[in-house]
Design a protein around this motif. Structure first.
Motif, PDB file in Angstrom:
ATOM      1  N   CYS A   3      13.196   6.612 -19.892  1.00 21.97           N
ATOM      2  CA  CYS A   3      13.651   6.919 -18.458  1.00 21.97           C
ATOM      3  C   CYS A   3      13.169   5.740 -17.586  1.00 21.97           C
ATOM      4  CB  CYS A   3      13.515   8.279 -17.753  1.00 21.97           C
ATOM      5  SG  CYS A   3      14.416   9.500 -18.907  1.00 21.97           S
ATOM      6  N   ARG A   4      13.971   4.853 -17.461  1.00 22.85           N
ATOM      7  CA  ARG A   4      13.416   3.541 -16.695  1.00 22.85           C
ATOM      8  C   ARG A   4      13.131   3.942 -15.345  1.00 22.85           C
ATOM      9  NH1 ARG A   4      11.893   0.041 -20.172  1.00 22.85           N
ATOM     10  NH2 ARG A   4      13.487  -0.305 -21.776  1.00 22.85           N
ATOM     11  N   ALA A   5      12.063   3.440 -14.456  1.00 24.44           N
ATOM     12  CA  ALA A   5      11.669   3.887 -13.237  1.00 24.44           C
ATOM     13  C   ALA A   5      12.997   3.036 -12.181  1.00 24.44           C
ATOM     14  CB  ALA A   5      10.375   2.893 -12.918  1.00 24.44           C
ATOM     15  N   GLN A   6      13.373   2.063 -12.496  1.00 28.80           N
ATOM     16  CA  GLN A   6      14.638   1.819 -11.730  1.00 28.80           C
ATOM     17  C   GLN A   6      15.785   2.553 -11.682  1.00 28.80           C
ATOM     18  OE1 GLN A   6      13.461  -0.074 -14.173  1.00 28.80           O
ATOM     19  NE2 GLN A   6      15.080  -1.210 -15.352  1.00 28.80           N
ATOM     20  N   GLY A   7      15.979   3.279 -12.742  1.00 25.43           N
ATOM     21  CA  GLY A   7      17.212   4.263 -12.519  1.00 25.43           C
ATOM     22  C   GLY A   7      16.880   5.841 -12.045  1.00 25.43           C
ATOM     23  N   MET A   8      15.502   5.790 -11.801  1.00 27.61           N
ATOM     24  CA  MET A   8      15.445   7.279 -11.088  1.00 27.61           C
ATOM     25  C   MET A   8      15.227   7.138  -9.776  1.00 27.61           C
ATOM     26  SD  MET A   8      12.695   8.893 -13.821  1.00 27.61           S
ATOM     27  CE  MET A   8      11.500   7.426 -14.050  1.00 27.61           C
ATOM     28  N   LYS A   9      15.773   7.860  -8.930  1.00 30.03           N
ATOM     29  CA  LYS A   9      15.995   7.660  -7.264  1.00 30.03           C
ATOM     30  C   LYS A   9      15.250   8.928  -6.778  1.00 30.03           C
ATOM     31  CE  LYS A   9      18.665   4.173  -7.457  1.00 30.03           C
ATOM     32  NZ  LYS A   9      17.928   3.025  -7.815  1.00 30.03           N
ATOM     33  N   PRO A  10      14.048   8.432  -5.851  1.00 32.34           N
ATOM     34  CA  PRO A  10      13.623   9.649  -5.091  1.00 32.34           C
ATOM     35  C   PRO A  10      14.416  10.624  -4.137  1.00 32.34           C
ATOM     36  CG  PRO A  10      12.631   7.618  -4.758  1.00 32.34           C
ATOM     37  CD  PRO A  10      13.556   7.153  -5.324  1.00 32.34           C
ATOM     38  N   VAL A  11      14.096  11.800  -4.579  1.00 33.58           N
ATOM     39  CA  VAL A  11      14.901  12.985  -3.908  1.00 33.58           C
ATOM     40  C   VAL A  11      14.008  13.530  -2.687  1.00 33.58           C
ATOM     41  CG1 VAL A  11      16.126  15.039  -3.897  1.00 33.58           C
ATOM     42  CG2 VAL A  11      16.317  13.307  -5.641  1.00 33.58           C
ATOM     43  N   ARG A  12      14.372  13.781  -1.695  1.00 36.14           N
ATOM     44  CA  ARG A  12      13.597  14.475  -0.398  1.00 36.14           C
ATOM     45  C   ARG A  12      13.670  15.822  -0.872  1.00 36.14           C
ATOM     46  NH1 ARG A  12       8.960  13.676   2.532  1.00 36.14           N
ATOM     47  NH2 ARG A  12       8.983  15.227   4.015  1.00 36.14           N
ATOM     48  N   ARG A  13      12.606  16.672  -0.596  1.00 39.59           N
ATOM     49  CA  ARG A  13      12.504  18.286  -0.812  1.00 39.59           C
ATOM     50  C   ARG A  13      11.665  18.626   0.150  1.00 39.59           C
ATOM     51  NH1 ARG A  13      13.138  20.524  -6.248  1.00 39.59           N
ATOM     52  NH2 ARG A  13      13.073  22.201  -5.101  1.00 39.59           N
ATOM     53  N   GLU A  14      11.959  19.763   0.721  1.00 41.87           N
ATOM     54  CA  GLU A  14      11.299  20.634   1.691  1.00 41.87           C
ATOM     55  C   GLU A  14      10.707  21.633   1.173  1.00 41.87           C
ATOM     56  OE1 GLU A  14      10.324  18.847   4.659  1.00 41.87           O
ATOM     57  OE2 GLU A  14      11.370  16.949   4.019  1.00 41.87           O
ATOM     58  N   HIS A  15       9.624  22.164   1.476  1.00 39.85           N
ATOM     59  CA  HIS A  15       9.097  23.765   1.528  1.00 39.85           C
ATOM     60  C   HIS A  15       9.373  23.960  -0.107  1.00 39.85           C
ATOM     61  CE1 HIS A  15       9.179  23.689   5.671  1.00 39.85           C
ATOM     62  NE2 HIS A  15      10.341  23.512   5.747  1.00 39.85           N
ATOM     63  N   LEU A  16       8.555  23.208  -1.102  1.00 40.37           N
ATOM     64  CA  LEU A  16       8.773  23.506  -2.404  1.00 40.37           C
ATOM     65  C   LEU A  16       8.141  24.848  -2.698  1.00 40.37           C
ATOM     66  CD1 LEU A  16       7.571  20.024  -3.825  1.00 40.37           C
ATOM     67  CD2 LEU A  16       9.975  20.849  -3.729  1.00 40.37           C
ATOM     68  N   TRP A  24       8.484  13.706  -1.755  1.00 39.05           N
ATOM     69  CA  TRP A  24       9.450  12.840  -2.274  1.00 39.05           C
ATOM     70  C   TRP A  24       9.314  13.137  -3.817  1.00 39.05           C
ATOM     71  CZ3 TRP A  24      13.444  10.529  -0.291  1.00 39.05           C
ATOM     72  CH2 TRP A  24      13.463  10.264   1.176  1.00 39.05           C
ATOM     73  N   ASN A  25      10.493  13.448  -4.695  1.00 33.76           N
ATOM     74  CA  ASN A  25      10.176  13.718  -5.920  1.00 33.76           C
ATOM     75  C   ASN A  25      11.108  12.577  -6.697  1.00 33.76           C
ATOM     76  OD1 ASN A  25       8.634  16.085  -4.757  1.00 33.76           O
ATOM     77  ND2 ASN A  25      10.203  17.510  -5.699  1.00 33.76           N
ATOM     78  N   THR A  26      10.541  12.245  -7.762  1.00 34.75           N
ATOM     79  CA  THR A  26      11.505  11.364  -8.797  1.00 34.75           C
ATOM     80  C   THR A  26      11.402  11.941 -10.108  1.00 34.75           C
ATOM     81  OG1 THR A  26      10.736   9.401  -7.374  1.00 34.75           O
ATOM     82  CG2 THR A  26      11.427   8.959  -9.642  1.00 34.75           C
ATOM     83  N   TYR A  27      12.679  12.323 -10.663  1.00 31.14           N
ATOM     84  CA  TYR A  27      12.778  13.106 -11.743  1.00 31.14           C
ATOM     85  C   TYR A  27      13.079  12.282 -13.252  1.00 31.14           C
ATOM     86  CZ  TYR A  27      12.467  16.950  -8.743  1.00 31.14           C
ATOM     87  OH  TYR A  27      12.178  18.053  -7.686  1.00 31.14           O
ATOM     88  N   ALA A  28      12.579  12.416 -14.098  1.00 29.34           N
ATOM     89  CA  ALA A  28      13.218  11.792 -15.469  1.00 29.34           C
ATOM     90  C   ALA A  28      14.014  13.011 -15.880  1.00 29.34           C
ATOM     91  CB  ALA A  28      11.887  11.458 -16.407  1.00 29.34           C
ATOM     92  N   LEU A  29      13.604  14.339 -15.673  1.00 29.24           N
ATOM     93  CA  LEU A  29      14.606  15.399 -15.978  1.00 29.24           C
ATOM     94  C   LEU A  29      14.310  16.292 -15.034  1.00 29.24           C
ATOM     95  CD1 LEU A  29      16.290  16.798 -18.433  1.00 29.24           C
ATOM     96  CD2 LEU A  29      14.025  17.959 -19.109  1.00 29.24           C
ATOM     97  N   PRO A  30      15.680  16.324 -13.985  1.00 27.52           N
ATOM     98  CA  PRO A  30      15.613  17.147 -12.864  1.00 27.52           C
ATOM     99  C   PRO A  30      15.561  18.926 -13.308  1.00 27.52           C
ATOM    100  CG  PRO A  30      17.364  15.600 -13.048  1.00 27.52           C
ATOM    101  CD  PRO A  30      16.950  15.668 -14.329  1.00 27.52           C
TER     102      PRO A  30
END
Length: 116
Positions: A3-16, A24-30
């Motif tokens: 899973c290449r870093a440039q292919g993973m986009k950060p996702v904003r999450r609130e109240h985990l 900001w979460n960056t997933y190799a496997l969401p």
């Protein structure tokens, strides 16, 4: 599998897990994605904002590993609270409860891996 870093986009999450603030979460496997024949359920980096937290929750059917990459936090496991920082590895076994809070002035970043 790579899973290449440039292919993973950060996702904003609130109240985990009903915790305060966001990340900001960056997933190799969401979360919710399954790899056939694998025990991995989530793999990613979580970057908690200052003051943010992953709320207290119990892992009934899986286990989780956190590897602290940067920042300072307070980690709670089964009612015991401990200061954590870069290089610390936090292993939560099935049926146990945990939370983590960023107590630093900058982000608290960690690798999180959930397995069955």
């Amino acid at each position: 599998m790579i899973c290449r870093a440039q292919g993973m986009k950060p996702v904003r999450r609130e109240h985990l897990q009903a915790g305060a603030g966001g990340s900001w979460n960056t997933y190799a496997l969401p979360p919710g994605t399954e790899l056939e024949g694998s025990h991995f359920r989530m793999i990613g980096t979580i970057r908690l904002d200052p003051g943010a937290e992953v709320g207290l929750h119990t892992h009934l059917t899986n286990e989780e590993l956190f590897v602290i990459l940067e920042g300072q936090g307070l980690y709670e496991e089964d009612g015991t609270v401990t200061e954590v920082g870069p290089g610390d590895m936090l292993i939560l076994q099935r049926t146990h409860q945990h939370a983590i809070r960023n107590v630093g002035k900058g982000p608290l970043s960690f690798l999180a891996v959930i397995v069955d």
